[in-house]
Write an enzyme that holds these catalytic residues in place. Structure first.
Site, PDB file in Angstrom:
ATOM      1  N   SER A  16     -19.454  31.501  48.700  1.00 24.95           N
ATOM      2  CA  SER A  16     -19.955  31.905  47.375  1.00 24.95           C
ATOM      3  C   SER A  16     -21.452  32.181  47.380  1.00 24.95           C
ATOM      4  CB  SER A  16     -19.629  30.821  46.345  1.00 24.95           C
ATOM      5  OG  SER A  16     -18.237  30.612  46.309  1.00 24.95           O
ATOM      6  N   ASP A  76     -16.571  37.505  45.652  1.00 23.25           N
ATOM      7  CA  ASP A  76     -17.607  37.149  46.631  1.00 23.25           C
ATOM      8  C   ASP A  76     -17.024  36.873  48.014  1.00 23.25           C
ATOM      9  OD1 ASP A  76     -16.273  34.980  45.585  1.00 23.25           O
ATOM     10  OD2 ASP A  76     -18.041  33.709  45.362  1.00 23.25           O
ATOM     11  N   HIS A  77     -15.758  36.474  48.054  1.00 20.50           N
ATOM     12  CA  HIS A  77     -15.068  36.151  49.316  1.00 20.50           C
ATOM     13  C   HIS A  77     -13.610  35.893  48.979  1.00 20.50           C
ATOM     14  CE1 HIS A  77     -14.791  31.981  48.025  1.00 20.50           C
ATOM     15  NE2 HIS A  77     -16.063  32.066  47.675  1.00 20.50           N
ATOM     16  N   ARG A 116     -12.226  20.819  53.487  1.00 16.99           N
ATOM     17  CA  ARG A 116     -12.183  21.811  52.397  1.00 16.99           C
ATOM     18  C   ARG A 116     -12.513  23.199  52.948  1.00 16.99           C
ATOM     19  NH1 ARG A 116     -13.052  21.326  46.478  1.00 16.99           N
ATOM     20  NH2 ARG A 116     -14.159  23.167  45.771  1.00 16.99           N
ATOM     21  N   ALA A 134     -27.746  24.636  49.710  1.00 21.17           N
ATOM     22  CA  ALA A 134     -28.441  23.791  48.741  1.00 21.17           C
ATOM     23  C   ALA A 134     -27.548  23.147  47.688  1.00 21.17           C
ATOM     24  CB  ALA A 134     -29.524  24.617  48.042  1.00 21.17           C
ATOM     25  N   ASP A 135     -26.561  23.884  47.165  1.00 16.38           N
ATOM     26  CA  ASP A 135     -25.958  23.459  45.896  1.00 16.38           C
ATOM     27  C   ASP A 135     -25.293  22.089  45.969  1.00 16.38           C
ATOM     28  OD1 ASP A 135     -23.938  24.557  47.471  1.00 16.38           O
ATOM     29  OD2 ASP A 135     -22.846  25.418  45.782  1.00 16.38           O
TER      30      ASP A 135
END
Length: 514
Positions: free
Chosen positions: A63, A440-441, A154, A259-260
């Site tokens: 993402s 996005d993917h 995941r 980062a997220d």
């Protein structure tokens, strides 16, 4: 600022294209609106993985990378690729930040705590980056290193941690500098939804060595959890061997490059106004090193600082005096704002943002619609207001429900999205607007892996759709990649893309028949 016929760029997160219907939740779902568009509207497929999005060849998209490339209109070398190259060309082993930290710890006889996602997934981290750090510590004869490992399941098969541990143990034989002191599923350590009840036990384990679960070694722990039907992602915070918690004067190195999902745990150590939970102890660290910049408000020592991007789509729209709205639910809000703007925190002139809260459920297969209905209502209100020239929105469902591996729930998520798309288009049509739809993917188009005989919870390397609804334009190329979206959107608005955007314009106005 009104009376604009809005152009909506709708990003269906995790909605890939796969010819094969088997294990394909998108193909299985009842999607009358999507089917009608696919039969009647111009559409092509876009590459969203590997080299066309700045990743290593054949590496699946994600993402963050997807949104950066959609917004930038050019190939950006991703942090993953940057760090890989630094390892290969020797610059990693010469990185001044790593040397400064290790030299200081040798002087003070304190410990280095390395934490991060032990995974070959390449989405948030890569285990090879950890192995390179161990080699550097060995080269510098520094052996007071404690590993706090987060498990994936995941972006990798749900039960794959033992393979990664085997590789790690082989590295520790070559570079005997570290001990594994804790393990924990990413569900707890890498939450990004302010679910502090997940993060608190991780923090307590790291800072006090406190855990309800203790095992002599990581393998024994994982075998125990597998026997009890707990896969990698959901392994509770677990102490391994002797307690080695983070002490005053120690340094922490977080080796995740994305980062997220690193921000919250980092903030527990560094945010002076932290209110997520009561911290029983707060170690005075000599350094907190992050592999990349996690947040400009979290002051870490950054090993690979950001490379600034100019003239992203948001900036170009703003410089042409156009108003824009970014809208998503919590899970993907950072993606349509921070990442879409090239990893830039600032908000452009005439850029507004709306975040719709994601539902508070343990896993999204329990609520496959997530907050899509609320998001749709808000989006339709924005369209009807005619306050915005461009609206960029993200629907999280195909990705977030796809990650659970629950096929039926993902089918429900796709069916909900189809209804939402129908409603959004009715509003756009009534306001003379246009609609571009992409992703996005991939994810939801491949829900089971015959190779591993497990649910396929990770992203895919499949292409994604790029669909235009609104009439009057057609595609000029048979295929493209994510970097072609921004130039094509600007063409719809009559704006020449800036030279920084190396993506192609894929859309052309239909010529009127004389």
């Amino acid at each position: 600022m009104s009376h604009n016929a809005p152009l909506v760029l709708m990003i269906l997160d995790g909605w890939g294209y796969n010819e094969n219907d088997r294990y394909n939740a998108i193909a299985k779902a009842n999607t009358p609106q999507w089917d009608e568009w696919w039969q009647t509207c111009p559409h092509i497929l876009l590459k969203a993985s590997g080299l066309p999005v700045g990743l290593p060849d054949e590496q699946m998209g994600n993402s963050e990378v997807g949104h950066m490339h959609i917004g930038a209109g050019r190939v950006i070398q991703q942090d993953f690729t940057r760090i890989n190259e630094a390892i290969n060309n020797g610059k990693f082993a010469k990185n001044a930040v790593f040397h400064e930290v290790i030299d200081q710890l040798k002087k003070t006889e304190k410990s280095l705590h390395i934490m991060g996602l032990l995974s070959p997934g390449g989405v948030h981290s890569h285990e090879q980056h950890l192995f390179a750090l161990l080699a550097l510590c060995n080269q510098k004869k520094f052996r007071s290193v404690h590993l706090h490992l987060f498990l994936d399941g995941r972006d990798t098969p749900p039960q794959s941690a033992l393979d990664s541990l085997k590789c790690l143990n082989e590295e520790l034989v070559k570079h005997p500098v570290a001990t594994i002191n804790s393990i924990c599923g990413r569900y707890y350590a890498m939450d990004r939804d302010k679910r502090w009840e997940r993060v608190e036990p991780v923090y307590n384990l790291l800072t006090q060595g406190k855990s309800e679960h203790q095992f002599p070694d990581a393998e024994t722990a994982i075998h125990f959890y597998y026997k009890n039907k707990i896969s990698d992602e959901f392994v509770p915070p677990t102490l391994i061997g002797k307690e080695h918690s983070i002490q005053d004067g120690d340094a922490v190195l977080f080796f995740n490059f994305r980062a997220d999902r690193a921000r919250q745990l980092t903030s527990t150590f560094l945010d002076p106004l932290f209110k997520g939970f009561e911290r029983k102890t707060l170690p005075k660290l000599s350094y907190f090193v992050s592999m990349t910049q996690y947040d400009k408000n979290l002051i870490t020592t950054i090993a690979f600082p950001p490379v600034p991007l100019n003239n992203t789509l948001g900036e170009v729209l703003s410089s042409h005096g156009l108003s824009q709205l970014r809208i998503a639910e919590t899970e993907k809000y950072a993606h349509v704002t921070f990442f879409f703007n090239g990893g830039c925190e600032s908000v452009f002139t005439n850029e507004e943002r709306i975040m719709v809260p994601s539902p508070q459920v343990a896993t999204y297969d329990l609520q496959p619609e997530m907050s899509a209905p609320e998001l749709t209502k808000t989006l339709i209100a924005a369209i009807n207001s005619r306050d915005y020239h461009v609206i960029i929105c993200n629907y999280a469902n195909a990705d977030m429900v796809g990650h659970t591996g629950n096929f039926e729930a993902t089918v429900q998520a796709i069916e909900c999205l189809d209804q939402c798309m129908h409603q959004v288009w009715q509003a756009l049509k009534n306001n003379g607007g246009k609609l571009l739809i992409t992703a996005d993917h991939g994810n939801a188009e491949e829900m089971f892996s015959e190779a591993t005989n497990q649910a396929h919870t990770a992203h895919t390397s499949e292409p994604v759709p790029f669909l235009y609804v609104g009439g009057g334009w057609h595609f000029t190329h048979a295929e493209g990649s994510l970097i072609d979206i921004a130039p094509s959107l600007l063409a719809l608005l009559g704006i020449t893309p800036p030279p920084e955007m190396t993506g192609r314009i894929l859309l052309e106005k239909n010529h009127a028949h004389v």
